[in-house]
Write a protein that holds these residues in place. Structure first.
Motif, PDB file in Angstrom:
ATOM      1  N   ARG A  17       0.831  -1.213   0.000  1.00  0.00           N
ATOM      2  CA  ARG A  17       0.000   0.000   0.000  1.00  0.00           C
ATOM      3  C   ARG A  17       0.857   1.252   0.000  1.00  0.00           C
ATOM      4  N   GLN A  18       1.876   1.270   0.878  1.00  0.00           N
ATOM      5  CA  GLN A  18       2.759   2.447   0.946  1.00  0.00           C
ATOM      6  C   GLN A  18       3.328   2.767  -0.431  1.00  0.00           C
ATOM      7  N   ARG A  19       3.797   1.722  -1.111  1.00  0.00           N
ATOM      8  CA  ARG A  19       4.470   1.943  -2.404  1.00  0.00           C
ATOM      9  C   ARG A  19       3.501   2.481  -3.443  1.00  0.00           C
ATOM     10  N   LEU A  20       2.292   1.919  -3.469  1.00  0.00           N
ATOM     11  CA  LEU A  20       1.321   2.367  -4.474  1.00  0.00           C
ATOM     12  C   LEU A  20       0.847   3.790  -4.188  1.00  0.00           C
ATOM     13  N   VAL A  21       0.644   4.127  -2.908  1.00  0.00           N
ATOM     14  CA  VAL A  21       0.181   5.477  -2.542  1.00  0.00           C
ATOM     15  C   VAL A  21       1.251   6.507  -2.907  1.00  0.00           C
ATOM     16  N   LEU A  22       2.511   6.225  -2.540  1.00  0.00           N
ATOM     17  CA  LEU A  22       3.586   7.183  -2.816  1.00  0.00           C
ATOM     18  C   LEU A  22       3.878   7.277  -4.310  1.00  0.00           C
ATOM     19  N   ALA A  23       3.725   6.156  -5.026  1.00  0.00           N
ATOM     20  CA  ALA A  23       3.911   6.198  -6.486  1.00  0.00           C
ATOM     21  C   ALA A  23       2.852   7.109  -7.108  1.00  0.00           C
ATOM     22  N   THR A  24       1.612   6.991  -6.615  1.00  0.00           N
ATOM     23  CA  THR A  24       0.514   7.802  -7.158  1.00  0.00           C
ATOM     24  C   THR A  24       0.767   9.289  -6.912  1.00  0.00           C
ATOM     25  N   LEU A  25       1.233   9.632  -5.711  1.00  0.00           N
ATOM     26  CA  LEU A  25       1.453  11.040  -5.380  1.00  0.00           C
ATOM     27  C   LEU A  25       2.677  11.612  -6.089  1.00  0.00           C
ATOM     28  N   SER A  26       3.729  10.787  -6.246  1.00  0.00           N
ATOM     29  CA  SER A  26       4.962  11.316  -6.836  1.00  0.00           C
ATOM     30  C   SER A  26       4.974  11.168  -8.359  1.00  0.00           C
ATOM     31  N   GLY A  27       4.024  10.378  -8.889  1.00  0.00           N
ATOM     32  CA  GLY A  27       3.982  10.174 -10.342  1.00  0.00           C
ATOM     33  C   GLY A  27       5.075   9.243 -10.838  1.00  0.00           C
ATOM     34  N   ARG A  28       5.727   8.525  -9.950  1.00  0.00           N
ATOM     35  CA  ARG A  28       6.807   7.615 -10.368  1.00  0.00           C
ATOM     36  C   ARG A  28       6.275   6.194 -10.498  1.00  0.00           C
ATOM     37  N   SER A 101      -5.283   4.588   3.221  1.00  0.00           N
ATOM     38  CA  SER A 101      -4.644   5.101   2.004  1.00  0.00           C
ATOM     39  C   SER A 101      -5.451   6.225   1.367  1.00  0.00           C
ATOM     40  N   LEU A 102      -6.782   6.113   1.433  1.00  0.00           N
ATOM     41  CA  LEU A 102      -7.623   7.180   0.863  1.00  0.00           C
ATOM     42  C   LEU A 102      -7.406   8.502   1.589  1.00  0.00           C
ATOM     43  N   LEU A 103      -7.158   8.431   2.907  1.00  0.00           N
ATOM     44  CA  LEU A 103      -6.911   9.659   3.676  1.00  0.00           C
ATOM     45  C   LEU A 103      -5.665  10.370   3.163  1.00  0.00           C
ATOM     46  N   CYS A 104      -4.680   9.585   2.697  1.00  0.00           N
ATOM     47  CA  CYS A 104      -3.446  10.187   2.165  1.00  0.00           C
ATOM     48  C   CYS A 104      -3.666  10.803   0.783  1.00  0.00           C
ATOM     49  N   LEU A 105      -4.548  10.192   0.000  1.00  0.00           N
ATOM     50  CA  LEU A 105      -4.692  10.609  -1.411  1.00  0.00           C
ATOM     51  C   LEU A 105      -5.805  11.630  -1.642  1.00  0.00           C
ATOM     52  N   GLN A 298       0.927   7.778  12.584  1.00  0.00           N
ATOM     53  CA  GLN A 298       2.283   8.299  12.378  1.00  0.00           C
ATOM     54  C   GLN A 298       2.594   8.521  10.900  1.00  0.00           C
ATOM     55  N   THR A 299       2.245   7.535  10.071  1.00  0.00           N
ATOM     56  CA  THR A 299       2.595   7.662   8.644  1.00  0.00           C
ATOM     57  C   THR A 299       1.817   8.790   7.977  1.00  0.00           C
TER      58      THR A 299
END
Length: 373
Positions: A17-28, A101-105, A298-299
Motif C-alpha cells: 500500500r505504501q508503495r502504491l500510494v507514494l507512487a501515485t502522489l509522486s507520479g513515479r 490510504s484514501l486519507l493520504c490521497l 504516524q505515517t
C-alpha cells in the motif's frame, strides 16, 4: 509521464500500500517482483488486488500490469481524479485498510472525493472506522484540510467474517498544505468511546462500558462511552461486539485504542468484561507512549509534512513503529525527503516513553490536477 528508467523496483509483498500510494502522489512508476513467490499460494491476495482496483477507480489513466501468477506488478500512476464513487472492499480485511490510504490521497484529487465503501467496519487487524474518524480527521484539519465536506459516516456496521457494513467518506481538495509545529501534546482532558454490538444482546455493550470505566475512572472523571446497538439491516451480516476509546488532550491531540470480539466460529469466546478492561489498558499504554500523534496515524502525519510547503514542519511522536520506519525509507526513495530525528527523554514532570522529534522541510507539493476556478 516518467520513463521506465525512473521506475522504482521492489521485491516482496510487504508495504504494498505504501508503495502504491507514494507512487501515485509522486507520479513515479513502481515495479514489485516476487510477490509471495515461494509460498504454496503465490501472488497477490484478493484484498491487495481489490486495493489495486480501488486505486484504479480514483485515478485516471493509470497503467497496471500483473503477470499470470500475480507475483509481479507494474504500476504507472495516472492523475488522481476523485468524484463520486462506490467500492466493495474485500472481506479479508476491514474498510480501515482502504481508508488509511484514501486519507493520504483524497486531498490531492481533481474533484473532491465522495466514496461509499462496503465491507467490514470493525475487525482485529486494521484500524476501525470509529478510530480513523476520531483521530485521522483532526490531523487533516491541522494541515488546513477542513470544511463542511470533510466527514466520515458509518451507515451500517459490519463484523467479520461476512461484513455487510457501509461507510461514506467525503474529503475536500486542497491546493497546498500548511506547515505545522506540533510539539506539545498537552495533558489529557477527557476520554470518549463507542461500545458497539451487532446481532447480539444490547446488554453486552453496557457490560463493556462498565468494565472499561472501572479502570479509567481511577485516572480521570470526564469519561463518556456511548453505546451503539445497530438493529435490522444496519447491523451487517455477522454478530460481534467491540470497543474503541479515544483520549483527547487540551491541545487537541488524540490517542486511541480498540478491541473487537473474535469472528463468529473462530478462536475462543471473549467476555465483554475482559474486552472492556483490556481495551482500557491498551489506551493507557498508548498514552504512555505519548507524542502528538498516536501510533495509528504516524505515517499520515509524516506524509502530509513531506508534502507541505517548502517550510520547516516539526512533530513530536512516541516510539516509531516498524511500519513507520519503512515508510520513512520510502519517502526518501519517492520524494528525496530526509527527516531529522532527535530522541527526547521524558522530563521529570512528564513520565512516559521515549519521544522522537521529527523535523523536515516540505517538498512544496501542489495539487496539479485541481481545476482552477
Amino acid at each position: 509521464m516518467a520513463s521506465q528508467s525512473h521506475s522504482l523496483s521492489y521485491v516482496g509483498s510487504n508495504f504494498l500500500r505504501q508503495r502504491l500510494v507514494l507512487a501515485t502522489l509522486s507520479g513515479r512508476p513502481v515495479k514489485v517482483r516476487k510477490i509471495r513467490a515461494k509460498e504454496d499460494n503465490p501472488g497477490l491476495r484478493d484484498f491487495e488486488a481489490n486495493f489495486i482496483r480501488l486505486i484504479d477507480k480514483i485515478t485516471n489513466g493509470s497503467r497496471i500490469e500483473i503477470n499470470q501468477t500475480g507475483t509481479s506488478l507494474y504500476y504507472q500512476p495516472g492523475l488522481l481524479y476523485g468524484g463520486s464513487l462506490e467500492h466493495d472492499c474485500s472481506l479479508s480485511r476491514s474498510i480501515g485498510y482502504y481508508l488509511e490510504s484514501l486519507l493520504c490521497l483524497a486531498p490531492f484529487m481533481k474533484h473532491s472525493l465522495r466514496i461509499v465503501l462496503r465491507g467490514i467496519t470493525n475487525d482485529q487487524v486494521d484500524p476501525s472506522v470509529d478510530v480513523l474518524k476520531a483521530t485521522s480527521l483532526p490531523i487533516l484539519k491541522r494541515f488546513g484540510i477542513d470544511g463542511e465536506e470533510l466527514e466520515l459516516k458509518i451507515t451500517r456496521r459490519g463484523m467479520p467474517p461476512k461484513g455487510g457494513g457501509e461507510v461514506v467518506f467525503c474529503c475536500p481538495i486542497k491546493k497546498a498544505l500548511k506547515p505545522i509545529q506540533y510539539i506539545d501534546p498537552g495533558k489529557i482532558k477527557r476520554i470518549r468511546g463507542v461500545a458497539y454490538s451487532v446481532r447480539v444482546s444490547p446488554q453486552i455493550a453496557n457490560r463493556i462500558v462498565d468494565s472499561a470505566r472501572s479502570i479509567l475512572n481511577k485516572f480521570l472523571p470526564d469519561i463518556y462511552i456511548y453505546t451503539d446497538h445497530m438493529k435490522g439491516s444496519s447491523s451487517g451480516k455477522s454478530p460481534g461486539f467491540g470497543l474503541s476509546l479515544v483520549a483527547e488532550t487540551i491541545n487537541g491531540t488524540f490517542f486511541s485504542a480498540e478491541l473487537a470480539s473474535n469472528p463468529q466460529g473462530q478462536g475462543t469466546v471473549v467476555l465483554p468484561e475482559d474486552l472492556g478492561s483490556n481495551c482500557a489498558t491498551l489506551l493507557l499504554e498508548e498514552i504512555y507512549r505519548g507524542g502528538c500523534v498516536d501510533s495509528t496515524n504516524q505515517t499520515l502525519v509524516l506524509l502530509l509534512m513531506t508534502l507541505g510547503q517548502q517550510d520547516v514542519s516539526k512533530v513530536l511522536l512516541g516510539p516509531l513503529s516498524p511500519y513507520t520506519i519503512e515508510f520513512l525509507r520510502h519517502l526518501r526513495s519517492f520524494f528525496q525527503v530526509m527527516f531529522k530525528i532527535e530522541t527526547k527523554s521524558p522530563g521529570e514532570e512528564r513520565k512516559g516513553g521515549e519521544k522522537v522529534l521529527m523535523t523536515c522541510v516540505g517538498v512544496g507539493f501542489s495539487n496539479l490536477s485541481k481545476t482552477v476556478k
